[in-house]
Design a protein around this motif. Structure first.
Motif, PDB file in Angstrom:
ATOM      1  N   PRO A  84       0.815  -1.226   0.000  1.00  0.00           N
ATOM      2  CA  PRO A  84       0.000   0.000   0.000  1.00  0.00           C
ATOM      3  C   PRO A  84       0.841   1.266   0.000  1.00  0.00           C
ATOM      4  CG  PRO A  84      -0.075  -1.071   2.150  1.00  0.00           C
ATOM      5  CD  PRO A  84       0.658  -2.001   1.235  1.00  0.00           C
ATOM      6  N   GLU A  85       0.382   2.258  -0.697  1.00  0.00           N
ATOM      7  CA  GLU A  85       1.018   3.578  -0.693  1.00  0.00           C
ATOM      8  C   GLU A  85      -0.085   4.620  -0.570  1.00  0.00           C
ATOM      9  OE1 GLU A  85       2.666   4.810  -4.472  1.00  0.00           O
ATOM     10  OE2 GLU A  85       1.617   3.191  -5.477  1.00  0.00           O
ATOM     11  N   GLN A  86       0.244   5.688   0.137  1.00  0.00           N
ATOM     12  CA  GLN A  86      -0.741   6.741   0.344  1.00  0.00           C
ATOM     13  C   GLN A  86      -1.027   7.469  -0.967  1.00  0.00           C
ATOM     14  OE1 GLN A  86      -2.500   7.670   3.038  1.00  0.00           O
ATOM     15  NE2 GLN A  86      -1.659   6.011   4.267  1.00  0.00           N
ATOM     16  N   ILE A  87      -2.289   7.717  -1.190  1.00  0.00           N
ATOM     17  CA  ILE A  87      -2.684   8.550  -2.324  1.00  0.00           C
ATOM     18  C   ILE A  87      -3.720   9.550  -1.828  1.00  0.00           C
ATOM     19  CG2 ILE A  87      -2.212   6.815  -4.095  1.00  0.00           C
ATOM     20  CD1 ILE A  87      -5.238   6.237  -4.138  1.00  0.00           C
TER      21      ILE A  87
ATOM     22  N   ARG B 162      -1.185  -3.088  -5.204  1.00  0.00           N
ATOM     23  CA  ARG B 162      -1.414  -4.121  -6.214  1.00  0.00           C
ATOM     24  C   ARG B 162      -2.548  -5.030  -5.768  1.00  0.00           C
ATOM     25  NH1 ARG B 162       4.144  -4.390  -5.786  1.00  0.00           N
ATOM     26  NH2 ARG B 162       4.003  -6.414  -4.753  1.00  0.00           N
ATOM     27  N   ALA B 163      -3.371  -5.393  -6.717  1.00  0.00           N
ATOM     28  CA  ALA B 163      -4.492  -6.286  -6.417  1.00  0.00           C
ATOM     29  C   ALA B 163      -4.067  -7.737  -6.610  1.00  0.00           C
ATOM     30  CB  ALA B 163      -5.661  -5.964  -7.341  1.00  0.00           C
TER      31      ALA B 163
ATOM     32  N   ALA C 162      -5.893  -1.843  -6.662  1.00  0.00           N
ATOM     33  CA  ALA C 162      -6.590  -2.045  -5.394  1.00  0.00           C
ATOM     34  C   ALA C 162      -6.509  -0.748  -4.605  1.00  0.00           C
ATOM     35  CB  ALA C 162      -5.943  -3.177  -4.609  1.00  0.00           C
ATOM     36  N   THR C 163      -7.592  -0.434  -3.911  1.00  0.00           N
ATOM     37  CA  THR C 163      -7.588   0.735  -3.036  1.00  0.00           C
ATOM     38  C   THR C 163      -8.133   0.334  -1.672  1.00  0.00           C
ATOM     39  OG1 THR C 163      -9.764   1.419  -3.842  1.00  0.00           O
ATOM     40  CG2 THR C 163      -7.850   2.460  -4.859  1.00  0.00           C
ATOM     41  N   PHE C 164      -7.664   1.047  -0.679  1.00  0.00           N
ATOM     42  CA  PHE C 164      -8.214   0.908   0.662  1.00  0.00           C
ATOM     43  C   PHE C 164      -8.435   2.316   1.186  1.00  0.00           C
ATOM     44  CE2 PHE C 164      -7.590   0.692   5.316  1.00  0.00           C
ATOM     45  CZ  PHE C 164      -8.687  -0.105   5.622  1.00  0.00           C
ATOM     46  N   VAL C 165      -9.671   2.600   1.578  1.00  0.00           N
ATOM     47  CA  VAL C 165      -9.976   3.959   2.019  1.00  0.00           C
ATOM     48  C   VAL C 165     -10.681   3.934   3.374  1.00  0.00           C
ATOM     49  CG1 VAL C 165     -10.208   4.825  -0.348  1.00  0.00           C
ATOM     50  CG2 VAL C 165     -12.242   4.038   0.870  1.00  0.00           C
ATOM     51  N   ARG C 166     -10.478   5.006   4.103  1.00  0.00           N
ATOM     52  CA  ARG C 166     -11.289   5.285   5.279  1.00  0.00           C
ATOM     53  C   ARG C 166     -12.128   6.502   4.929  1.00  0.00           C
ATOM     54  NH1 ARG C 166      -6.499   3.227   7.721  1.00  0.00           N
ATOM     55  NH2 ARG C 166      -7.022   1.399   9.000  1.00  0.00           N
ATOM     56  N   CYS C 167     -13.426   6.370   5.140  1.00  0.00           N
ATOM     57  CA  CYS C 167     -14.312   7.416   4.624  1.00  0.00           C
ATOM     58  C   CYS C 167     -15.616   7.459   5.403  1.00  0.00           C
ATOM     59  CB  CYS C 167     -14.619   7.154   3.147  1.00  0.00           C
ATOM     60  SG  CYS C 167     -15.496   5.620   2.842  1.00  0.00           S
TER      61      CYS C 167
END
Lengths: 303, 264
Positions: free
Chosen positions: B151-154, B196-197, B221-226
């Motif tokens: 994971p990397e911050q975007i 990467r997914a 792939a994304t992972f978000v907090r929202c």
């Protein structure tokens, strides 16, 4: 049929290393310039679709950088007897890149503009702005004004500054204005509908490299705008010759140098009708611009 | 014309929930965590997974997602979804094939209010610094095991999720008609990561994909907090691509459902 004067604008060559090596780009463009007798307009870009970029497994984060590197190197490959380079996206020992283009010093260079700000990249590098998205008169005029201002202080990538702005439009010309507008609008909408089936980069891949959805938001707005059933949107070149002259004069007043005209979409208009539209355009519309100075020749390389 | 879906919606609707109306209240879902993977899929068989009203995107792709909602009107719950992303006219829409939640009361509400085709399963979402893992089990069987790697911050402003379309059954003139409804949550992103997914295990049959959903090339792939929501329903369309369902037009015109509706 052979043409003598019409320029060869091949759209864009994607300046992304997974697609194209810059040496090959320089070679192919030079060959096309020779074959056309020095009529090539060299379009560059980086693609904005996953359909294309994903197909080559390109790195979407770096397409802007690789484009920049390529457009700085290609004119040197054309104009230097030998060229050597150590860069981020490609490196090469000293080689003669052949053939050299027919036009001197080299063909005029363009960059496709969809993302906001790319027209400024064009201006800063002395490149023509090849608009491939649809916009209103006011939007285009503001962009062109800024493009012209920035161009004054450009640092050209090549030995030739191309200070032209080209935009895109649909063309359907018919004696009857309503018929022309109706068929032209249908064609435009069909083009829009088809274009939206592809997968744009931003839809699936989050990256700062593609901050907007390129040309598609405008197209999608057009596809769904309420109450636009019959009247062509502002600036669309569909209708009778009088309407087209009026619209093109307005584009001219916005300081547009060229208009790329989409003549058909997925062959939805029979070829005979397309040809009739073109003939009517040539006969009735083009003479109205006969006195317009030929900026193309001024900006292009000499033959 | 672009290609269209080939799904037999009458058959597919047999497992779709029955909605007796479109009126529902918004569920606010603050503090959500969402893992979202997308993969290109084998094109030809996937056309049989979407209704004729939709066009497959070029290339076709699917999204696999797991969300954890710590707050909701029914308490904390998790939600896993598999969707094929297609085009409703010109717009990207994720057509829901199947979903799982870990809370029976949530399943009942999601079925009845937003037309989720949903079952109950065990859902795990495990965010780590080197990867984010999402798993779904149905009984003893793992039906989804996926990972966001490296994971990397975007910026959240770079993240885009397609709105969903759910196949439902609606009573009409003494019969039931299949209808597509649009569920279009809002997102306010607090944190977003990209990676990467990787798909470790996926049982397409368990999600309504039968043997026609075959993931191939990973896209991302994304992972978000929202903060997000399950909104009021605003759009409905026929499964075969005809114009807007007229009764919904009437309903919208009463302003009962607010906003506007779209004719495709």
């Amino acid at each position: 049929m052979q043409t003598k004067n019409i320029r060869v604008g091949h759209g864009i060559v994607v300046c992304v290393p997974e697609f194209n090596h810059p040496i090959r780009i320089a070679e192919r463009a030079a060959a096309l310039d020779i074959l056309s007798g020095g009529r090539l307009e060299f379009g560059t870009g980086r693609s904005a679709s996953w359909t294309e970029l994903g197909g080559f497994r390109a790195n979407l984060d770096t397409t802007k950088q690789s484009w920049d590197e390529f457009v700085h190197c290609i004119p040197q490959m054309w104009t230097q007897e030998r060229f050597a380079y150590e860069g981020q996206f490609f490196s090469m020992p000293s080689r003669a890149v052949l053939p050299k283009p027919y036009q001197q010093p080299h063909p005029p260079m363009w960059v496709a503009v969809t993302s906001p700000g790319t027209e400024l990249d064009a201006a800063d590098r002395g490149l023509g702005s090849l608009g491939v998205s649809f916009a209103s008169f006011a939007e285009q005029e503001a962009k062109i004004k800024e493009y012209r201002r920035r161009m004054q202080n450009c640092n050209p990538v090549g030995k030739l500054v191309n200070n032209q702005v080209s935009t895109i439009n649909f063309l359907y010309c018919h004696e009857d204005d309503q018929t022309g507008a109706r068929i032209g609008l249908q064609m435009g909408r069909y083009f829009t509908y088809l274009a939206n089936q592809i997968l744009i980069a931003r839809e699936v891949f989050p990256t700062k490299s593609y901050p907007t959805s390129g040309l598609l938001p405008g197209l999608r707005r057009q596809a769904s705008a309420p109450g636009d059933a019959n009247e062509p949107p502002e600036g669309l070149t569909v209708g009778n010759p009088e309407r087209l002259i009026k619209v093109l004069k307005k584009w001219e007043a916005c300081d547009i140098d060229r208009v790329n005209l989409v003549l058909n979409a997925a062959e939805m208009i029979p070829q005979e009708q397309v040809l009739a539209s073109l003939r009517l355009f040539a006969k009735e519309v083009m003479p109205a611009f006969a006195e317009t100075p030929a900026k193309a020749a001024a900006a292009g390389g000499s033959r | 014309m672009p290609r269209s879906g080939k799904q037999d919606v009458q058959v597919a609707a047999q497992r779709a929930p029955l909605l007796t109306g479109f009126d529902t209240e918004v569920w606010e879902l603050p503090g959500a965590e969402l893992l979202h993977l997308s993969f290109e899929i084998v094109e030809e068989p996937s056309e049989w997974l979407i209704p004729p009203a939709l066009h497959p995107s070029i290339p076709t792709y699917a999204t696999l997602s797991i969300a954890r909602y710590p707050q909701s009107p029914v308490g904390p719950f998790a939600l896993a979804q598999v969707r094929v992303v297609a085009r409703a006219g010109a717009r990207p829409r994720g057509y829901l094939l199947g979903a799982y939640t870990d809370l029976e009361t949530a399943a009942a509400e999601l079925r009845a209010r937003w037309g989720f085709t949903i079952d109950v399963g065990t859902i795990t979402l495990d965010p780590r610094h080197d990867r984010i893992i999402g798993q779904v089990q149905r009984g003893e069987q793992t039906i989804l095991d996926m990972v966001l790697q490296a994971p990397e911050q975007i910026s959240g402003s770079d993240v885009t999720y397609a709105d969903s379309l759910h196949l439902i059954r609606m009573p009409e003139n003494g019969t039931e008609k299949p209808v597509l409804i649009q569920v279009d949550p809002e997102y306010v992103f607090h944190n977003a990561q990209r990676g990467r997914a990787r798909l470790l295990s996926f049982q397409a049959d368990a999600w309504g994909g039968n043997n026609r959903l075959r993931c191939t090339s990973p896209i991302t792939a994304t992972f978000v907090r929202c903060d997000t929501d399950l909104p009021r329903l605003r759009f409905a369309l026929r499964t075969l691509g005809q114009n807007l369902w007229k009764s919904f037009v009437s309903a919208c015109q009463t302003k009962r459902y607010g906003h506007y509706c779209l004719c495709l």
